[in-house]
Design an enzyme around this catalytic site. Structure first.
Site, PDB file in Angstrom:
ATOM      1  N   ASP A  71       0.911  -1.173  -0.100  1.00 43.76           N
ATOM      2  CA  ASP A  71      -0.062   0.139  -0.022  1.00 43.76           C
ATOM      3  C   ASP A  71       0.831   1.098  -0.159  1.00 43.76           C
ATOM      4  OD1 ASP A  71      -0.819   0.382   3.384  1.00 43.76           O
ATOM      5  OD2 ASP A  71       0.892  -0.399   2.313  1.00 43.76           O
ATOM      6  N   ASP A  80       6.904   0.870   1.970  1.00 43.27           N
ATOM      7  CA  ASP A  80       6.544   0.008   0.910  1.00 43.27           C
ATOM      8  C   ASP A  80       7.563   0.164  -0.401  1.00 43.27           C
ATOM      9  OD1 ASP A  80       4.019   1.161   2.375  1.00 43.27           O
ATOM     10  OD2 ASP A  80       3.357  -0.871   1.638  1.00 43.27           O
ATOM     11  N   ASN A 139       0.963   0.540  16.973  1.00 43.59           N
ATOM     12  CA  ASN A 139       1.220   2.034  16.460  1.00 43.59           C
ATOM     13  C   ASN A 139      -0.134   2.726  16.090  1.00 43.59           C
ATOM     14  OD1 ASN A 139       0.635   0.804  14.229  1.00 43.59           O
ATOM     15  ND2 ASN A 139       2.474   1.332  13.096  1.00 43.59           N
ATOM     16  N   ASN A 168      -1.151  -2.497   9.622  1.00 41.35           N
ATOM     17  CA  ASN A 168      -1.931  -3.340   8.918  1.00 41.35           C
ATOM     18  C   ASN A 168      -2.659  -4.409   9.246  1.00 41.35           C
ATOM     19  OD1 ASN A 168      -0.009  -2.277   6.797  1.00 41.35           O
ATOM     20  ND2 ASN A 168       1.527  -3.453   7.174  1.00 41.35           N
ATOM     21  N   HIS A 203       9.858  -0.332   7.700  1.00 45.33           N
ATOM     22  CA  HIS A 203       9.110  -1.316   8.280  1.00 45.33           C
ATOM     23  C   HIS A 203       9.134  -2.405   6.937  1.00 45.33           C
ATOM     24  CE1 HIS A 203       7.117   1.052  11.347  1.00 45.33           C
ATOM     25  NE2 HIS A 203       6.654   1.740  10.450  1.00 45.33           N
ATOM     26  N   ASP A 204       8.384  -2.194   5.969  1.00 48.99           N
ATOM     27  CA  ASP A 204       8.316  -3.395   4.815  1.00 48.99           C
ATOM     28  C   ASP A 204       9.426  -3.722   4.072  1.00 48.99           C
ATOM     29  OD1 ASP A 204       5.453  -1.481   3.629  1.00 48.99           O
ATOM     30  OD2 ASP A 204       5.481  -2.493   5.462  1.00 48.99           O
ATOM     31  N   GLU A 229      -1.126  -3.137  15.494  1.00 52.36           N
ATOM     32  CA  GLU A 229      -0.246  -2.636  14.219  1.00 52.36           C
ATOM     33  C   GLU A 229      -1.142  -2.283  13.328  1.00 52.36           C
ATOM     34  OE1 GLU A 229       0.283  -4.261  11.335  1.00 52.36           O
ATOM     35  OE2 GLU A 229       1.429  -2.512  10.701  1.00 52.36           O
TER      36      GLU A 229
HETATM   37  O1  RIB Z   1       2.607  -0.092  10.643  1.00 50.22           O
HETATM   38  C1  RIB Z   1       3.397  -0.093   9.520  1.00 50.22           C
HETATM   39  C2  RIB Z   1       2.726  -0.590   8.240  1.00 50.22           C
HETATM   40  O2  RIB Z   1       1.845   0.279   7.886  1.00 50.22           O
HETATM   41  C3  RIB Z   1       3.719  -0.295   7.269  1.00 50.22           C
HETATM   42  O3  RIB Z   1       3.511  -1.365   6.315  1.00 50.22           O
HETATM   43  C4  RIB Z   1       3.287   0.886   6.717  1.00 50.22           C
HETATM   44  O4  RIB Z   1       3.610   0.910   5.262  1.00 50.22           O
HETATM   45  C5  RIB Z   1       1.801   0.961   6.757  1.00 50.22           C
HETATM   46  O5  RIB Z   1       1.191   0.026   5.780  1.00 50.22           O
HETATM   47 CA    CA Z   2       2.785  -0.734   3.932  1.00 49.77          CA
END
Ligand code: RIB
Ligand code: CA
Length: 327
Positions: free
Chosen positions: A9, A14, A157, A165, A239-240, A163
């Site tokens: 996304d 990403d 978060n 996603n 992160h990704d 989290e």
């Molecule tokens: O929480 C972090 C995730 O959420 C990452 O994938 C960021 O791109 C958002 O999609």
């Molecule tokens: Ca992402």
């Protein structure tokens, strides 16, 4: 080579996952599928095409789900901006979308390739993966493994326990974790404390020069304002990209086996990934289940070799820059 489908996304981090997947010779990027999450799927799809164009790459990009399966849509515009990828200049797409829906692209690709050779890498809400399972359950036995960014075994978060996603589509994540395949969960506990775009990494990318270097630095410059402000993370969290790095070199991570359950109904804990670690002896009364129902088949990423992670990113920028300059 690891054959992967990157479900994403875009999204600042990403875009770095796309960089690694496109550049590193250990990865065969079969395609990119998009999902709503950081922004609506129209924007995340446009951003995926623009990112590929900025990198000078052409891979199949298939547009996916407009929203979560059950929940009300939650976007992360406050983190990723009005475009979903604020900061860098987003070039118009240099190629057209794949005509298939992301779910059909995932199913077709997994069913076409030899069994146990394609890895799914969801790094947005896991909606497309769950829908693909429901539409063609045989993909579960054919997929090599799932390495996804999502979840946390300590704190969230988007809520104190969840989290983004996973929270954005908890039902989809529940379907994915309960399917009979191995999931490696790359969660916030690692990504927002270890997978950071430190000043040294940014200086190394800056020294490469060129448009891709500028694109990446503009990504980090913007996300530093929201990760640093709202989330109080010291440097931009990539992160990704950790999921792709782990497929380039599995030794870059340490992991622990766990039974992972997704909370889908808790008033305060919806979207929480409840991790029951085998190393802790495995809590036998896990949600009231009998011992034999606990299954430690999934893995949770615990530590990242940050210097090697940075080397991978620098190498990727150098590779794509050389390719773009030679074209
Ligand atoms: O929480 C972090 C995730 O959420 C990452 O994938 C960021 O791109 C958002 O999609
Ligand atoms: Ca992402």
């Amino acid at each position: 080579m690891e054959k992967i489908i990157l479900d994403c996304d875009p999204g600042h981090d990403d875009a770095i996952a796309i960089l690694l997947a496109a550049a590193n010779p250990a990865i065969n990027l079969l395609g990119i599928t998009t999902v709503s999450g950081n922004h609506n799927v129209d924007n995340t799809t446009r951003n995926a095409l623009s990112t590929c164009t900025a990198y000078g790459i052409k891979v199949p990009v298939a547009k996916g789900s407009h929203g979560p399966i059950v929940a009300e849509q939650v976007l992360a515009i406050e983190i990723h901006g009005e475009t979903g990828l604020d900061g860098p200049e987003l070039p118009p797409a240099s190629f057209d979308l794949d005509k298939r829906h992301a779910v059909d692209f995932i199913i077709d690709t997994v069913m076409e390739h030899e069994a146990k050779t394609v890895t799914l890498v969801p790094v947005g809400p896991w909606t497309n993966i769950a829908l693909a399972i429901r539409k063609e359950p045989r993909i579960v036995e054919r997929v090599k493994r799932v390495v996804g960014m999502g979840g946390a075994y300590t704190r969230g978060n988007i809520t104190p326990t969840a989290e983004f996603n996973i929270y954005a589509d908890a039902e989809a994540a529940d379907v994915v974790f309960r399917a009979n395949w191995d999931v490696t969960m790359v969660g916030l506990d690692l990504t927002q404390t270890q997978a950071l775009a430190t000043p040294d990494l940014q200086d190394r990318v800056r020294a490469i020069g060129g448009s891709i270097s500028t694109f990446i630095l503009d990504i980090w410059a913007f996300i530093a304002t929201t990760h640093g402000g709202l989330l109080q993370i010291a440097y931009p969290a990539i992160h990704d990209a950790v999921c792709v790095a782990a497929l380039i070199d599995p030794t870059i991570l340490t992991t622990e086996k766990a039974d992972i359950r997704v909370e889908t109904s808790g008033r305060w804990t919806r979207g929480m990934t409840v991790c029951n670690f085998e190393k802790m002896g495995g809590m036998r009364h896990f949600g009231g289940t009998a011992a034999e129902q606990v299954d430690f088949r999934h893995s949770v990423a615990m530590t990242l070799d940050h210097p090697r992670f940075c080397d991978m990113i620098v190498d990727a920028v150098e590779r794509l820059t050389r390719l773009k300059n030679s074209s």
